[in-house]
Write an enzyme that holds these catalytic residues in place. Structure first.
Site, PDB file in Angstrom:
ATOM      1  N   THR A  78       0.870  -1.185   0.000  1.00  0.00           N
ATOM      2  CA  THR A  78       0.000   0.000   0.000  1.00  0.00           C
ATOM      3  C   THR A  78       0.903   1.229   0.000  1.00  0.00           C
ATOM      4  O   THR A  78       1.988   1.214   0.576  1.00  0.00           O
ATOM      5  CB  THR A  78      -0.964   0.036   1.208  1.00  0.00           C
ATOM      6  N   ALA A  79       0.426   2.269  -0.654  1.00  0.00           N
ATOM      7  CA  ALA A  79       1.258   3.453  -0.873  1.00  0.00           C
ATOM      8  C   ALA A  79       1.329   4.323   0.372  1.00  0.00           C
ATOM      9  O   ALA A  79       0.407   4.325   1.194  1.00  0.00           O
ATOM     10  CB  ALA A  79       0.656   4.258  -2.026  1.00  0.00           C
ATOM     11  N   SER A 106       5.597  -1.133  -1.452  1.00  0.00           N
ATOM     12  CA  SER A 106       5.039  -0.501  -2.654  1.00  0.00           C
ATOM     13  C   SER A 106       6.072   0.359  -3.376  1.00  0.00           C
ATOM     14  O   SER A 106       6.963   0.939  -2.761  1.00  0.00           O
ATOM     15  CB  SER A 106       3.855   0.376  -2.233  1.00  0.00           C
ATOM     16  N   TYR A 130       4.966  -0.781  -9.849  1.00  0.00           N
ATOM     17  CA  TYR A 130       4.093  -0.188 -10.855  1.00  0.00           C
ATOM     18  C   TYR A 130       5.022   0.088 -12.016  1.00  0.00           C
ATOM     19  O   TYR A 130       5.879   0.980 -11.936  1.00  0.00           O
ATOM     20  CB  TYR A 130       3.508   1.139 -10.356  1.00  0.00           C
ATOM     21  N   THR A 156       2.225  -5.227 -10.443  1.00  0.00           N
ATOM     22  CA  THR A 156       0.782  -4.961 -10.372  1.00  0.00           C
ATOM     23  C   THR A 156       0.250  -4.760 -11.782  1.00  0.00           C
ATOM     24  O   THR A 156       0.754  -3.910 -12.528  1.00  0.00           O
ATOM     25  CB  THR A 156       0.517  -3.716  -9.499  1.00  0.00           C
ATOM     26  N   ARG A 165     -11.241   7.766  -7.995  1.00  0.00           N
ATOM     27  CA  ARG A 165     -11.545   7.792  -6.547  1.00  0.00           C
ATOM     28  C   ARG A 165     -12.268   9.104  -6.244  1.00  0.00           C
ATOM     29  O   ARG A 165     -11.638  10.169  -6.144  1.00  0.00           O
ATOM     30  CB  ARG A 165     -10.251   7.693  -5.737  1.00  0.00           C
ATOM     31  N   LYS A 224       0.161  -9.357  -9.645  1.00  0.00           N
ATOM     32  CA  LYS A 224      -0.875  -8.969  -8.682  1.00  0.00           C
ATOM     33  C   LYS A 224      -2.044  -8.320  -9.409  1.00  0.00           C
ATOM     34  O   LYS A 224      -1.847  -7.328 -10.122  1.00  0.00           O
ATOM     35  CB  LYS A 224      -0.293  -7.977  -7.668  1.00  0.00           C
ATOM     36  N   SER A 246      -6.604 -10.479  -6.840  1.00  0.00           N
ATOM     37  CA  SER A 246      -6.831  -9.187  -6.165  1.00  0.00           C
ATOM     38  C   SER A 246      -7.616  -8.287  -7.088  1.00  0.00           C
ATOM     39  O   SER A 246      -7.458  -8.350  -8.306  1.00  0.00           O
ATOM     40  CB  SER A 246      -5.471  -8.536  -5.867  1.00  0.00           C
ATOM     41  N   HIS A 248      -7.443  -4.990  -6.125  1.00  0.00           N
ATOM     42  CA  HIS A 248      -6.849  -3.750  -5.630  1.00  0.00           C
ATOM     43  C   HIS A 248      -7.718  -3.145  -4.507  1.00  0.00           C
ATOM     44  O   HIS A 248      -7.806  -1.932  -4.357  1.00  0.00           O
ATOM     45  CB  HIS A 248      -6.713  -2.748  -6.787  1.00  0.00           C
ATOM     46  N   ARG A 251     -10.304  -0.545  -5.699  1.00  0.00           N
ATOM     47  CA  ARG A 251      -9.850   0.810  -6.025  1.00  0.00           C
ATOM     48  C   ARG A 251      -9.618   1.016  -7.522  1.00  0.00           C
ATOM     49  O   ARG A 251      -9.298   2.101  -7.955  1.00  0.00           O
ATOM     50  CB  ARG A 251      -8.553   1.122  -5.276  1.00  0.00           C
ATOM     51  N   VAL A 282     -10.035  -9.366   3.629  1.00  0.00           N
ATOM     52  CA  VAL A 282      -9.732 -10.321   4.710  1.00  0.00           C
ATOM     53  C   VAL A 282      -9.698  -9.552   6.035  1.00  0.00           C
ATOM     54  O   VAL A 282      -8.890  -8.628   6.200  1.00  0.00           O
ATOM     55  CB  VAL A 282      -8.367 -11.015   4.484  1.00  0.00           C
ATOM     56  N   GLY A 302      -4.349  -5.269   3.185  1.00  0.00           N
ATOM     57  CA  GLY A 302      -4.079  -3.899   2.742  1.00  0.00           C
ATOM     58  C   GLY A 302      -4.428  -2.895   3.821  1.00  0.00           C
ATOM     59  O   GLY A 302      -3.613  -2.564   4.690  1.00  0.00           O
TER      60      GLY A 302
HETATM   61  C1  LIG Z   1      -4.331   3.151   0.683  1.00  0.00           C
HETATM   62  C2  LIG Z   1      -4.028   2.057  -0.291  1.00  0.00           C
HETATM   63  C3  LIG Z   1      -2.914   2.152  -1.106  1.00  0.00           C
HETATM   64  C4  LIG Z   1      -2.619   1.117  -2.001  1.00  0.00           C
HETATM   65  N1  LIG Z   1      -1.471   1.195  -2.728  1.00  0.00           N
HETATM   66  C5  LIG Z   1      -1.128   0.162  -3.550  1.00  0.00           C
HETATM   67  C6  LIG Z   1       0.115   0.180  -4.231  1.00  0.00           C
HETATM   68  O1  LIG Z   1       0.928   1.088  -4.079  1.00  0.00           O
HETATM   69  N2  LIG Z   1       0.378  -0.884  -5.055  1.00  0.00           N
HETATM   70  C7  LIG Z   1      -0.483  -1.941  -5.225  1.00  0.00           C
HETATM   71  O2  LIG Z   1      -0.198  -2.861  -5.989  1.00  0.00           O
HETATM   72  N3  LIG Z   1      -1.654  -1.977  -4.550  1.00  0.00           N
HETATM   73  C8  LIG Z   1      -1.988  -0.960  -3.714  1.00  0.00           C
HETATM   74  N4  LIG Z   1      -3.154  -1.032  -3.004  1.00  0.00           N
HETATM   75  C9  LIG Z   1      -3.997  -2.244  -3.085  1.00  0.00           C
HETATM   76  C10 LIG Z   1      -3.556  -3.260  -2.020  1.00  0.00           C
HETATM   77  O3  LIG Z   1      -2.312  -3.819  -2.345  1.00  0.00           O
HETATM   78  C11 LIG Z   1      -4.544  -4.422  -1.852  1.00  0.00           C
HETATM   79  O4  LIG Z   1      -4.767  -5.003  -3.112  1.00  0.00           O
HETATM   80  C12 LIG Z   1      -5.873  -4.061  -1.203  1.00  0.00           C
HETATM   81  O5  LIG Z   1      -5.727  -3.013  -0.261  1.00  0.00           O
HETATM   82  C13 LIG Z   1      -6.427  -5.304  -0.505  1.00  0.00           C
HETATM   83  O6  LIG Z   1      -7.667  -5.074   0.035  1.00  0.00           O
HETATM   84  P1  LIG Z   1      -7.941  -4.756   1.598  1.00  0.00           P
HETATM   85  O7  LIG Z   1      -7.562  -3.310   1.782  1.00  0.00           O
HETATM   86  O8  LIG Z   1      -9.398  -4.996   1.711  1.00  0.00           O
HETATM   87  O9  LIG Z   1      -7.112  -5.691   2.448  1.00  0.00           O
HETATM   88  C14 LIG Z   1      -3.478  -0.003  -2.101  1.00  0.00           C
HETATM   89  C15 LIG Z   1      -4.596  -0.081  -1.279  1.00  0.00           C
HETATM   90  C16 LIG Z   1      -4.871   0.913  -0.380  1.00  0.00           C
HETATM   91  C17 LIG Z   1      -6.068   0.778   0.519  1.00  0.00           C
END
Ligand SMILES: Cc1cc2nc3c(=O)[nH]c(=O)nc-3n(C[C@H](O)[C@H](O)[C@H](O)COP(=O)(O)O)c2cc1C
Length: 353
Positions: A78-79, A106, A130, A156, A165, A224, A246, A248, A251, A282, A302
């Protein structure tokens, strides 16, 4: 009051964070249908426990890409962890090491990769890429990651562009102004001001590009964001080492299936040739059990990690991970599974699906 489940951390983070930071973390694409489905779909699945199996000793350990982890519960990329806690990813990495699980860092981190590795030299880490438009930059990043001891490259694939968003637009949330994209800057730039270099995600990425990655790195490559049997078969054909099922966290493209609903299709398509993991929705130990029963080798978290960070930095992330690990241990005991190898599809009540 003690925080006893992951939902408690969510409520705490909502209170503690600014509205725009909360909205960014919570953020969904479009109407948020998929994000809600990620949670709801787990709750439709019912379990078939087995009893009288001596569960006085239950072992939650497993492996990912040949490396042992203390439980099948790891951290999704997550970023910008700096939003939730001052030293951001360094705290996350320390917590992951303390619990003995894998942390996927990330591309969009608030700390540099070097800072993360210095703060936790031994933890099991993978790097999420990315893919950038600048191929030279991709090459430099991957070589840096490999020399820093990261153990896998997670590419990803579900974000050729960033999903819409709505809340971030309403809040005029501009990450570029707030945080550095440290790892996308050259070493000299990293120390200089101003600090607003933006990333340029490569929207032209396609299957043919995978051989280029394989030619420049020895690291196992994990894709991913795969959701279909067609793409899972292509992933196997292109010799990747793993797939994270996934969406994401809801998102990117909205109205795609919940991750747990897409899992079986992907697991069936890869026929055991590569490891399949899952993230998205999860939140409890039984969710972890269900994902493993349906064929995931491990799950990734995440948002709950960011809630833990917002609560108490490293200690908060450790608490989130340990609560989920304990819940998973309890679910295994109550379902009659003494080891992760004993978790299988017989645990799922398919007639209710
Ligand atoms: C705030 C935020 C930032 C994220 N940043 C990335 C990222 O930089 N790279 C990426 O592949 N996925 C990113 N994701 C997606 C997560 O890796 C993940 O797929 C997702 O959060 C899983 O769902 P959950 O939040 O319900 O556990 C991000 C998700 C969130 C909530």
């Amino acid at each position: 009051m003690p925080l006893v489940c992951l939902k408690d951390f969510e409520a705490h983070a909502r209170e503690r964070l600014s509205k725009s930071s909360w909205d960014f973390i919570e953020g969904v694409a479009d109407e948020g249908i998929t994000k809600d489905d990620n949670i709801a779909a787990f709750k439709k699945i019912r379990l078939r426990p087995r009893f009288l199996r001596d569960v006085s000793e239950v072992d939650t350990r497993t492996t990912v890409q040949g490396e042992e982890i203390s439980a099948p519960i790891c951290i999704s990329p997550t970023a910008f962890h700096g939003i939730a806690w001052p030293d951001g990813e360094m705290s996350t990495a320390r917590a992951a090491q303390a619990v003995g699980i894998c942390y996927v860092t990330s591309t969009f981190s608030s700390c540099t990769l070097e800072d993360i590795v210095t703060s936790v030299p031994k933890g099991l880490r993978w790097f999420q890429l990315y893919v950038q438009s600048d191929w030279q930059l991709n090459k430099q990043l991957i070589q840096r990651v490999e020399s820093l001891g990261f153990k896998a490259l997670v590419i990803t694939v579900d974000a050729p562009i960033i999903g819409k968003r709505r809340e971030d637009i309403r809040n005029q949330f501009n990450l570029k102004k707030r945080l550095l994209l440290q790892d996308l800057r050259s070493p000299t730039e990293r120390n200089s001001m101003p600090c607003t270099q933006s990333s340029s995600i490569n929207a032209s990425l396609c299957w043919n590009n995978l051989s280029w990655f394989q030619s420049i790195t020895q690291l196992p490559i994990i894709l991913k964001g795969i959701l279909t049997k067609e793409d899972a078969e292509l992933a196997v054909k292109h010799n990747v080492h793993g797939i994270i099922v996934s969406n994401h966290g809801g998102r990117q493209l909205d109205e795609v299936p919940a991750s747990i609903d897409a899992l079986s299709e992907v697991v069936a398509a890869v026929k055991g040739k590569i490891e399949v993991y899952l993230d998205g929705g999860v939140r409890t130990g039984t969710d972890v059990l269900k994902a493993l029963a349906l064929g995931a080798k491990c799950i990734f978290l995440g948002r709950p990690i960011l809630w833990g960070l917002a609560y108490k930095g490293e200690d908060g992330v450790e608490e989130v991970l340990n609560i989920l690990k304990n819940e998973f241990h309890a679910s295994m005991s109550l379902a009659g599974c003494r080891s992760v190898a004993e978790i299988n599809r017989d645990l799922i009540q398919f007639s209710k699906l």
